[in-house]
Design an enzyme around this catalytic site. Structure first.
Site: not given
Length: 234
Positions: A22, A96, A99, A114, A143
């Site tokens: 942030t 976690q 970005d 994550h 594909c």
């Protein structure tokens, strides 16, 4: 005190959460006052069910997230951590965040618990693409499979390689520093406790207090992470 901890430590691991991102200007998508989570129920749209059953809404939601990440960049704090890794002040980062800012700043030893919004992969064959495909409104693999962000969705387990790396690093640490995490998301929030149980000093830097503060050797609230890192780097 944190400066002394850093100077004395032989193996320092940094754990970062949304508060780290942030400060780059990136919204915390989980907070109740931010637009994306308020407009959508993340457990329904950011899930394997949505990917399989409501693919258009899933793609629209994640295209917005990919665009959001591309608008921002790593901040000074990310670059300080990357420099510290090169200099041997810290040994690794567990994050976690999805970005990719730690890698953008130059950090190499990063466990992305994550996943990342910087990459996509085909749900069918697994081929990896850059997330620019979403920006260019290209949503399908050669594909024919659907391209999805390489992040952990609701209903999925953490990536095994990242989890094992994070666990090994946590067990090695004699100093474990949390930067900008409320430590409410499981199983990621267990790493500070594992470090503490293995004898590490635990430092928690977060705007607000956390449930884990009572286990910490040092707690710093209501301060910007970037400014703390600049002070320590001075």
């Amino acid at each position: 005190m944190l400066k002394n901890f850093l100077n004395e430590a032989k193996y320092t691991v940094v754990f970062t959460g949304a508060g780290m991102s942030t400060e780059s200007g990136l919204p915390d998508f989980r907070s109740s006052n931010q637009g994306l989570w308020r407009k959508k129920d993340p457990s329904k749209i950011a899930s394997t069910n949505a990917l399989n059953e409501n693919v258009n809404e899933f793609i629209d939601f994640y295209r917005e997230r990919v665009l959001g990440v591309k608008e921002y960049n790593a901040h000074k704090g990310h670059y300080i951590l990357a420099d510290w890794e090169k200099r041997g002040i810290i040994q690794s980062i567990i994050t976690q965040n999805v970005d990719g800012f730690h890698q953008q700043a130059g950090s190499k030893r990063v466990a992305e618990l994550h996943g990342t919004l910087q990459k996509l992969h085909c749900q069918k064959c697994g081929k990896v693409y850059d997330s620019v495909e979403y920006i260019n409104q290209e949503y399908y693999c050669s594909c024919g499979g659907v391209l999805r962000p390489s992040i952990v969705l609701f209903g999925e387990t953490l990536p095994e390689e990242a989890f094992q790396f994070a666990l090994t690093e946590t067990e090695k640490a004699d100093l474990f520093i949390v930067l900008g995490s409320s430590l409410t998301v499981t199983p990621a929030n267990q790493f500070p406790l594992i470090a503490k149980e293995n004898g590490a000093k635990l430092v928690i830097v977060n705007q607000e207090r956390t449930e884990m503060d009572r286990y910490a050797d040092l707690v710093i609230n209501e301060r910007k992470i970037g400014s703390i890192l600049k002070e320590l780097d001075g």
